[in-house]
Design a protein around this motif. Sequence first.
Motif, PDB file in Angstrom:
ATOM      1  N   GLU A 139       0.827  -1.213   0.000  1.00  0.00           N
ATOM      2  CA  GLU A 139       0.000   0.000   0.000  1.00  0.00           C
ATOM      3  C   GLU A 139       0.856   1.256   0.000  1.00  0.00           C
ATOM      4  O   GLU A 139       0.533   2.260  -0.662  1.00  0.00           O
ATOM      5  N   LEU A 140       1.973   1.219   0.757  1.00  0.00           N
ATOM      6  CA  LEU A 140       2.876   2.372   0.759  1.00  0.00           C
ATOM      7  C   LEU A 140       3.484   2.591  -0.609  1.00  0.00           C
ATOM      8  O   LEU A 140       3.572   3.738  -1.089  1.00  0.00           O
ATOM      9  N   SER A 141       3.913   1.518  -1.264  1.00  0.00           N
ATOM     10  CA  SER A 141       4.484   1.644  -2.610  1.00  0.00           C
ATOM     11  C   SER A 141       3.458   2.186  -3.595  1.00  0.00           C
ATOM     12  O   SER A 141       3.772   3.032  -4.438  1.00  0.00           O
ATOM     13  N   ALA A 142       2.216   1.726  -3.474  1.00  0.00           N
ATOM     14  CA  ALA A 142       1.158   2.212  -4.370  1.00  0.00           C
ATOM     15  C   ALA A 142       0.898   3.697  -4.139  1.00  0.00           C
ATOM     16  O   ALA A 142       0.693   4.471  -5.083  1.00  0.00           O
ATOM     17  N   ALA A 143       0.897   4.123  -2.860  1.00  0.00           N
ATOM     18  CA  ALA A 143       0.673   5.538  -2.564  1.00  0.00           C
ATOM     19  C   ALA A 143       1.809   6.398  -3.113  1.00  0.00           C
ATOM     20  O   ALA A 143       1.586   7.498  -3.640  1.00  0.00           O
ATOM     21  N   GLN A 144       3.050   5.902  -2.984  1.00  0.00           N
ATOM     22  CA  GLN A 144       4.190   6.662  -3.497  1.00  0.00           C
ATOM     23  C   GLN A 144       4.140   6.793  -5.017  1.00  0.00           C
ATOM     24  O   GLN A 144       4.377   7.873  -5.560  1.00  0.00           O
ATOM     25  N   THR A 145       3.829   5.716  -5.705  1.00  0.00           N
ATOM     26  CA  THR A 145       3.751   5.790  -7.168  1.00  0.00           C
ATOM     27  C   THR A 145       2.578   6.661  -7.611  1.00  0.00           C
ATOM     28  O   THR A 145       2.652   7.339  -8.644  1.00  0.00           O
ATOM     29  N   ALA A 146       1.496   6.682  -6.838  1.00  0.00           N
ATOM     30  CA  ALA A 146       0.378   7.575  -7.172  1.00  0.00           C
ATOM     31  C   ALA A 146       0.813   9.034  -7.056  1.00  0.00           C
ATOM     32  O   ALA A 146       0.449   9.882  -7.885  1.00  0.00           O
ATOM     33  N   GLY A 147       1.614   9.344  -6.014  1.00  0.00           N
ATOM     34  CA  GLY A 147       2.123  10.712  -5.881  1.00  0.00           C
ATOM     35  C   GLY A 147       3.042  11.088  -7.033  1.00  0.00           C
ATOM     36  O   GLY A 147       2.977  12.213  -7.553  1.00  0.00           O
ATOM     37  N   GLU A 148       3.896  10.156  -7.444  1.00  0.00           N
ATOM     38  CA  GLU A 148       4.770  10.422  -8.586  1.00  0.00           C
ATOM     39  C   GLU A 148       3.965  10.621  -9.861  1.00  0.00           C
ATOM     40  O   GLU A 148       4.301  11.470 -10.700  1.00  0.00           O
ATOM     41  N   ALA A 149       2.899   9.853 -10.022  1.00  0.00           N
ATOM     42  CA  ALA A 149       2.056  10.012 -11.205  1.00  0.00           C
ATOM     43  C   ALA A 149       1.369  11.370 -11.209  1.00  0.00           C
ATOM     44  O   ALA A 149       1.268  12.035 -12.253  1.00  0.00           O
ATOM     45  N   ASP A 150       0.892  11.812 -10.035  1.00  0.00           N
ATOM     46  CA  ASP A 150       0.265  13.138  -9.952  1.00  0.00           C
ATOM     47  C   ASP A 150       1.274  14.234 -10.287  1.00  0.00           C
ATOM     48  O   ASP A 150       0.951  15.194 -11.010  1.00  0.00           O
ATOM     49  N   ARG A 151       2.484  14.102  -9.749  1.00  0.00           N
ATOM     50  CA  ARG A 151       3.517  15.092 -10.044  1.00  0.00           C
ATOM     51  C   ARG A 151       3.880  15.097 -11.533  1.00  0.00           C
ATOM     52  O   ARG A 151       4.080  16.156 -12.130  1.00  0.00           O
ATOM     53  N   ALA A 152       3.929  13.932 -12.141  1.00  0.00           N
ATOM     54  CA  ALA A 152       4.245  13.840 -13.561  1.00  0.00           C
ATOM     55  C   ALA A 152       3.160  14.501 -14.403  1.00  0.00           C
ATOM     56  O   ALA A 152       3.453  15.173 -15.402  1.00  0.00           O
ATOM     57  N   ARG A 153       1.910  14.330 -14.005  1.00  0.00           N
ATOM     58  CA  ARG A 153       0.826  14.988 -14.748  1.00  0.00           C
ATOM     59  C   ARG A 153       0.903  16.508 -14.598  1.00  0.00           C
ATOM     60  O   ARG A 153       0.614  17.252 -15.546  1.00  0.00           O
ATOM     61  N   GLY A 154       1.299  16.981 -13.420  1.00  0.00           N
ATOM     62  CA  GLY A 154       1.480  18.426 -13.249  1.00  0.00           C
ATOM     63  C   GLY A 154       2.604  18.971 -14.106  1.00  0.00           C
ATOM     64  O   GLY A 154       2.476  20.041 -14.722  1.00  0.00           O
ATOM     65  N   LEU A 155       3.711  18.246 -14.152  1.00  0.00           N
ATOM     66  CA  LEU A 155       4.824  18.660 -15.002  1.00  0.00           C
ATOM     67  C   LEU A 155       4.422  18.640 -16.476  1.00  0.00           C
ATOM     68  O   LEU A 155       4.857  19.494 -17.258  1.00  0.00           O
ATOM     69  N   LEU A 156       3.600  17.681 -16.848  1.00  0.00           N
ATOM     70  CA  LEU A 156       3.124  17.615 -18.229  1.00  0.00           C
ATOM     71  C   LEU A 156       2.293  18.844 -18.574  1.00  0.00           C
ATOM     72  O   LEU A 156       2.458  19.444 -19.638  1.00  0.00           O
ATOM     73  N   ALA A 157       1.414  19.249 -17.658  1.00  0.00           N
ATOM     74  CA  ALA A 157       0.595  20.439 -17.909  1.00  0.00           C
ATOM     75  C   ALA A 157       1.470  21.690 -18.013  1.00  0.00           C
ATOM     76  O   ALA A 157       1.249  22.554 -18.874  1.00  0.00           O
ATOM     77  N   GLY A 158       2.485  21.792 -17.140  1.00  0.00           N
ATOM     78  CA  GLY A 158       3.379  22.946 -17.207  1.00  0.00           C
ATOM     79  C   GLY A 158       4.192  22.977 -18.483  1.00  0.00           C
ATOM     80  O   GLY A 158       4.365  24.041 -19.098  1.00  0.00           O
ATOM     81  N   ALA A 159       4.711  21.822 -18.907  1.00  0.00           N
ATOM     82  CA  ALA A 159       5.502  21.771 -20.141  1.00  0.00           C
ATOM     83  C   ALA A 159       4.641  22.117 -21.352  1.00  0.00           C
ATOM     84  O   ALA A 159       5.081  22.807 -22.276  1.00  0.00           O
ATOM     85  N   ARG A 160       3.384  21.658 -21.343  1.00  0.00           N
ATOM     86  CA  ARG A 160       2.490  21.991 -22.454  1.00  0.00           C
ATOM     87  C   ARG A 160       2.217  23.495 -22.488  1.00  0.00           C
ATOM     88  O   ARG A 160       2.193  24.116 -23.557  1.00  0.00           O
ATOM     89  N   ALA A 161       2.034  24.107 -21.320  1.00  0.00           N
ATOM     90  CA  ALA A 161       1.787  25.558 -21.270  1.00  0.00           C
ATOM     91  C   ALA A 161       3.003  26.339 -21.756  1.00  0.00           C
ATOM     92  O   ALA A 161       2.859  27.355 -22.449  1.00  0.00           O
ATOM     93  N   ASP A 162       4.210  25.879 -21.416  1.00  0.00           N
ATOM     94  CA  ASP A 162       5.421  26.575 -21.857  1.00  0.00           C
ATOM     95  C   ASP A 162       5.533  26.580 -23.383  1.00  0.00           C
ATOM     96  O   ASP A 162       5.840  27.613 -23.990  1.00  0.00           O
TER      97      ASP A 162
END
Length: 320
Positions: A139-162
């Motif tokens: 469960e801890l590993s799943a929560a950590q990977t979910a956080g990384e996925a959320d961060r990756a989606r945020g970076l994707l939105a920022g890169a698209r805006a740039d």
Amino acid sequence: MAAALAAHPGLTAARLGRAEAQARREVAGQRPNPELAIEESKDYPRDSAVLSVPIERGGKRQRRLALAAAQGKSNEAEIARLEAETRNQVRRAYFALAAAQRRAAETAELQRLAESARDAARARFEVGDVPRLDVLQAELSAAQTAGEADRARGLLAGARADLNALLRRPPADPLTVSDLLDAGRVPPPQAAVDLALRSSTELAVLDRGLAQQKAQVELARAEAVPDLTAAAGVTHYAPPDFLWGWRASLAVPLPLFTRRAQVRLEEATLARLQAERDAAAAQVRGEAWSAAANAEVQRQAYLRYRDEILPRAAEVEQIG
């Protein structure tokens, strides 16, 4: 690239400088106007008309034309610098978006694998095959990977805006780029330094500025040469000596109060610009070397993530 270069307002303004440079060359090629003086006097001779013609010496007109040409080349170098800067920004934004797309896809896959492993651990715990600790770790590993996925989606939105900003599009407009992160190789650091020194538009602008300043020095030296003013005229009614007469003169300024201060100023400016160019070249060398080394490290990290981490994560899921 084409869309960004066409939409860049700074490039549009810089290109307008071409008309300014052409007008500057026309101004530099002008010659001094003659002067006509007509006098009436109570003294004799009563009437006179004198035409004065300035005579430039020291090649001033040629030096002005050379300076105007150098200024035009400086403007062209500035246009090239802005174009290269725009290309660099677009290239970085493009591959940042490509990396963000790949990262988002990979973290989403890792999240799926982690959630699958968590569900499998829960199922095995319920039948008594594994202890509660294995479930908590999954469960801890799943929560950590979910956080990384959320961060990756945020970076994707920022890169698209740039990238959208460089293309003068709304920041949230949908935009997907081809994923070319596997293409090409990173050049060795010394090769990157040599290429950067040859192709640096910043150094090209400084070189054009040096050429312009050298032309300014030559013009200052030419202007230190005194000009002449030749004058010729006719006089009328000076009885009893003559009815019509003539006069001629040649005037030259005496450099009593102005010396070569302007020349020394331009030479000092030239020395400063040369030092700035040397400093910029040293900075380009350091940045190119660092960028090449860092790019190779990042490339190896990406390959390791693609070729080792993801396959092993998939293998763990299959084993589980």
